[in-house]
Write a protein that holds these residues in place. Structure first.
Motif, PDB file in Angstrom:
ATOM      1  N   GLU A  13      22.926  61.760  14.154  1.00 35.31           N
ATOM      2  CA  GLU A  13      21.777  60.879  13.959  1.00 35.31           C
ATOM      3  C   GLU A  13      21.864  59.546  14.702  1.00 35.31           C
ATOM      4  O   GLU A  13      20.917  58.768  14.659  1.00 35.31           O
ATOM      5  N   THR A  14      22.956  59.281  15.381  1.00 32.57           N
ATOM      6  CA  THR A  14      23.125  57.958  16.003  1.00 32.57           C
ATOM      7  C   THR A  14      22.990  57.954  17.507  1.00 32.57           C
ATOM      8  O   THR A  14      22.911  56.889  18.117  1.00 32.57           O
ATOM      9  N   GLY A  15      22.967  59.121  18.134  1.00 26.89           N
ATOM     10  CA  GLY A  15      22.915  59.173  19.587  1.00 26.89           C
ATOM     11  C   GLY A  15      24.276  59.131  20.246  1.00 26.89           C
ATOM     12  O   GLY A  15      24.378  59.155  21.474  1.00 26.89           O
ATOM     13  N   LYS A  16      25.362  59.078  19.462  1.00 20.78           N
ATOM     14  CA  LYS A  16      26.698  59.106  20.043  1.00 20.78           C
ATOM     15  C   LYS A  16      27.007  60.490  20.610  1.00 20.78           C
ATOM     16  O   LYS A  16      26.470  61.497  20.158  1.00 20.78           O
ATOM     17  N   SER A  17      27.901  60.534  21.575  1.00 22.01           N
ATOM     18  CA  SER A  17      28.316  61.804  22.162  1.00 22.01           C
ATOM     19  C   SER A  17      29.163  62.587  21.169  1.00 22.01           C
ATOM     20  O   SER A  17      30.138  62.070  20.621  1.00 22.01           O
TER      21      SER A  17
END
Length: 483
Positions: A361-365
């Protein structure tokens, strides 16, 4: 006479053919130059066509956005450009170099699971191939980066199908900082969360500092107090867990086991408030010394994530475990060992268990988030099912500082539980597919060729899922995840 005739004939032939050969070579050079010129023109035309096509697509998108009153602002686009196709060897031969501490061949102890590591069911969907070793360039070998994460169709836990065991896992723990990508800085004395072995001098220094008070006033300021300021920060950080346990349980002189305590503050606080006895299984020697010296807690043994054992006599009323389930090599066995060491009606409290929302949900890889010790990952619901499958009855499941926490009672008989629903399973499989695509597009250029066969499809899926868009120049870029 014959030799003379041959020489005359050969000279005449050379005289007649040499101009023809020179002309042929000159024509060949001319044709090659012409071919190169034509190839250069074709490449320039292809670039112009690609640029024109991209701009046309961008104009169509912008026109549609105006019509729909929806438009991706330039500020929401990543600076990194995304090519429509990728090529080259991706630096695959240079992607993995031995860890700095490796001086001998790395152990090859690996296992490949065919069923869920938690509930034992055999139906799953592959969701991600690699862990963080893919990105670091400092793995012991190529195999270390391959985890083959899969989503269980029953409990919903995501588990690494390929995992280190035995000597290989212990070697990774011995090089803990390098394995998780933590920067190791030189300094005086042992670091309080370090995996390094302690010398006699290190132990003496730690004991001297641990003898100082935990709460040291900042006013008046005194330099070189010699205390450990990390202990006060730890006491304040774990206060929330003391509050949860004290509110949800009736504690009367409980016998408590702390698994992987940072410094032993939870067990010591419970003993101070409710009496009883506390033992601990720290992960590293430095924590073992602090647990003993600061809080007087028994810490006779260190934690083994590969084969969890609780080598203390008798049973416990409460087991408090930090970061356990996500790192356990055999989580089903670990939970079974804990349940067998609980008194009837005893409880297990898990905290600091990473929630998969960290990358969903955070856009982290996803590749950068899952380090080589992340062998299981889950959300609150799948954590609950994991506990039920191991014979625990969940009492409270929630979050603290974005990590999962769970309090569960050990059951004397198997616990009935419902597998993940078809709808929830489909949604989570789709979520993992999207974050894998996003993770691929976030890879550095040297690693893109690993996904060359599906790169174009990944870009198209990202565009359809609206996390890839054109900028004002017709270049594809990632759309930043809204916080």
């Amino acid at each position: 006479m014959k030799d003379l005739l041959r020489r005359v004939l050969r000279r005449a032939t050379t005289t007649l053919l040499q101009p023809l050969e020179d002309q042929a070579r000159a024509r060949q050079r001319e044709l090659i130059a012409r071919q190169r010129e034509l190839m250069a023109r074709i490449q320039r035309l292809e670039k112009r066509m690609d640029s024109a096509l991209a701009k046309a697509q961008a104009e169509n998108r912008l026109l549609a956005a105006r019509i729909d009153a929806v438009r991706v602002a330039p500020s929401k686009l990543s600076r990194r450009r995304i090519p429509r196709i990728t090529s080259g060897d991706g630096g695959a031969s240079k992607a993995f170099q031995p860890l700095p501490a490796s001086t001998t061949p790395f152990p090859q102890d690996l296992t490949t699971l065919t069923a869920c590591s938690v509930c034992g069911q055999g139906e799953w969907t592959a969701v991600c191939e690699y862990n963080r070793f893919l990105l670091t360039g400092a793995a012991p070998d190529e195999e270390a980066a391959r985890a083959d994460y899969a989503l269980c169709h029953h409990c919903g836990v995501v588990f690494a199908r390929r995992r280190p065991v035995g000597a290989r896992f212990r070697a990774l723990v011995d090089q803990f900082e390098e394995t998780i990508g933590r920067t190791v800085t030189a300094g005086h004395g042992p670091k309080l969360l370090s995996s390094r072995r302690l010398s006699e001098s290190d132990v003496a220094t730690l004991k001297a500092r641990a003898a100082q008070p935990v709460f040291v006033s900042e006013v008046p300021r005194v330099r070189d107090r010699g205390h450990l300021p990390q202990l006060m920060r730890d006491r304040l950080a774990v206060a929330a867990h003391i509050e949860i346990l004290g509110s949800l349980l009736t504690l009367r002189a409980p016998r408590v086991l702390e698994i992987r305590p940072r410094f032993g503050a939870i067990g010591a606080s419970l003993r101070r408030l409710y009496g009883g006895e506390t033992a601990a299984l720290p992960l590293f020697e430095v924590q073992q010394v602090i647990v003993r010296e600061v809080y007087g807690t028994r810490a006779d043994h260190l934690l083994d994530y590969d084969r969890l054992a609780i080598p203390y006599e008798g049973r416990f009323d409460l087991v408090v475990a930090n970061h356990l389930l996500t790192h356990a090599v055999h989580p089903d066995e670990a939970l079974s060992v804990i349940r067998e060491k609980l008194n009837p009606g005893g409880h297990l409290y898990l905290y600091n268990e990473p929630d998969e929302a960290e990358f969903l949900e955070t856009g982290k890889s996803i590749f950068n988030t899952l380090n080589p010790f992340h062998l299981q990952t889950f959300d609150g619901a799948s954590l609950g099912r994991a506990l039920q499958s191991a014979g625990f009855e969940p009492v409270f499941i929630g979050h603290h500082q974005d990590n999962c926490i769970a309090l569960a009672r050990g059951a004397s008989t198997p616990v009935a539980w419902e597998p993940i629903s078809t709808t929830e399973l489909a949604n989570r499989v789709a979520q993992y597919a999207r974050v894998r695509d996003r993770g691929i597009l976030m890879l550095p250029e040297r690693l893109r060729a690993r996904f060359a066969s599906e790169w174009d499809a990944v870009v198209e899926r990202g565009f359809a899922a609206k996390f890839v868009d054109f900028d004002g120049n017709g270049q594809l870029r990632l759309v930043k995840k809204e916080k």
